[in-house]
Design a protein around this motif. Structure first.
Motif, PDB file in Angstrom:
ATOM      1  N   LEU A  21      11.620 -51.121 -21.891  1.00  0.00           N
ATOM      2  CA  LEU A  21      12.088 -50.391 -20.724  1.00  0.00           C
ATOM      3  C   LEU A  21      12.468 -51.340 -19.593  1.00  0.00           C
ATOM      4  N   ASP A  39      16.553 -43.086 -25.087  1.00  0.00           N
ATOM      5  CA  ASP A  39      15.090 -42.992 -25.106  1.00  0.00           C
ATOM      6  C   ASP A  39      14.560 -43.030 -26.537  1.00  0.00           C
ATOM      7  N   ASP A  40      15.222 -42.337 -27.434  1.00  0.00           N
ATOM      8  CA  ASP A  40      14.841 -42.331 -28.846  1.00  0.00           C
ATOM      9  C   ASP A  40      14.976 -43.731 -29.444  1.00  0.00           C
ATOM     10  N   ARG A  44      11.500 -32.824 -20.073  1.00  0.00           N
ATOM     11  CA  ARG A  44      11.093 -34.067 -20.747  1.00  0.00           C
ATOM     12  C   ARG A  44      10.307 -33.756 -22.018  1.00  0.00           C
ATOM     13  N   VAL A  46       9.744 -40.217 -20.828  1.00  0.00           N
ATOM     14  CA  VAL A  46      10.093 -39.706 -22.153  1.00  0.00           C
ATOM     15  C   VAL A  46       9.717 -40.734 -23.218  1.00  0.00           C
ATOM     16  N   VAL A  47      10.132 -41.979 -23.021  1.00  0.00           N
ATOM     17  CA  VAL A  47       9.913 -43.031 -24.021  1.00  0.00           C
ATOM     18  C   VAL A  47       8.424 -43.244 -24.282  1.00  0.00           C
ATOM     19  N   ALA A  64      16.945 -45.817 -19.206  1.00  0.00           N
ATOM     20  CA  ALA A  64      16.015 -45.068 -20.041  1.00  0.00           C
ATOM     21  C   ALA A  64      14.940 -44.429 -19.164  1.00  0.00           C
ATOM     22  N   ASP A  65      14.307 -43.391 -19.671  1.00  0.00           N
ATOM     23  CA  ASP A  65      13.303 -42.629 -18.919  1.00  0.00           C
ATOM     24  C   ASP A  65      11.905 -42.977 -19.419  1.00  0.00           C
ATOM     25  N   ARG A  83      12.552 -33.162 -24.919  1.00  0.00           N
ATOM     26  CA  ARG A  83      13.161 -34.413 -25.390  1.00  0.00           C
ATOM     27  C   ARG A  83      12.153 -35.235 -26.184  1.00  0.00           C
TER      28      ARG A  83
END
Length: 228
Positions: free
Chosen positions: A67, A156-157, A135, A77-78, A73-74, A138
């Motif tokens: 990150l 994020d994935d 979120r 979420v990650v 990127a979030d 996701r």
């Protein structure tokens, strides 16, 4: 086996700790965010199979590094997706878990089952703690397919998938794979290398992988072994 946390000796012979900088603000000094602790505490009971608890917390640290190197990127979420991604293995009979990923075989039905069950557990955990609904959806989508899906559905994935794979190249990852399959360190690293480098989705992930692979290579090199 835990890494060494305290010294066995002091060769200098005096205390230098007063000169150490505080951890806050130092690059690469990571810890579990307080906001994510509630997720971790609920995930851990589902992670106590196949060393998934240790795997997960190492992947969380690697995710933090990814990150830092990947704008856009979030983290919310990650990082929760990393903490929850392997909870579904708790719903697979433990003697069968390694058959799902064993060299020369594999059980794709079990891989799909752990993804499906992990998505269910993730949804329950995130609902229980009141995580942001958008979120949460996701995160659940990432968990459901994180191993079987080759391509990423989002940035994020991609970071979650890379952090998951990068753990295998850490010293702890190599140790774990050795004991899963009865391999030497060199054999385990060769197996890991074949399953990691060509499957990473981000440039930061590929760079981190080469650094970790360099350490893994030298750990098994005869010159290093001779120093033991």
């Amino acid at each position: 086996m835990l890494p060494q946390l305290t010294p066995t000796r002091n060769d200098l012979g005096r205390d230098v700790t007063v000169h150490l900088p505080p951890a806050a603000g130092l690059r690469g000094v990571y810890a579990l965010d307080e906001a994510h602790r509630a997720i971790w505490e609920r995930a851990v009971p589902h992670l106590r199979v196949r060393d998934n608890d240790a795997h997960t917390i190492y992947a969380y640290g690697l995710g933090r590094a990814l990150l830092d190197l990947t704008p856009g990127a979030d983290p919310d979420v990650v990082l929760p997706a990393i903490l929850l991604h392997d909870t579904g293995w708790s719903q697979v009979p433990e003697p069968e878990i390694l058959e799902a990923i064993a060299p020369g075989g594999g059980r794709p039905d079990l891989v799909l089952r752990h993804e499906r069950e992990g998505a269910r557990i993730a949804r329950e955990v995130l609902s229980d703690i009141g995580w942001d609904a958008g979120r949460s959806e996701r995160i659940v989508a990432i968990v459901d397919g994180h191993d079987s899906r080759r391509e990423a559905i989002s940035l994020d994935d991609a970071l979650m998938k890379d952090a998951d794979k990068l753990w295998r190249l850490t010293p702890h990852g190599v140790d774990t794979v050795m004991n899963w399959f009865g391999l030497t360190r060199d054999e385990a690293h060769r197996l890991i290398a074949s399953r990691v480098h060509d499957h990473l989705l981000t440039e930061p992930g590929r760079v981190l992988a080469l650094g970790l692979a360099a350490v893994a290579s030298i750990d098994a090199a005869p010159e290093r072994v001779a120093l033991a």
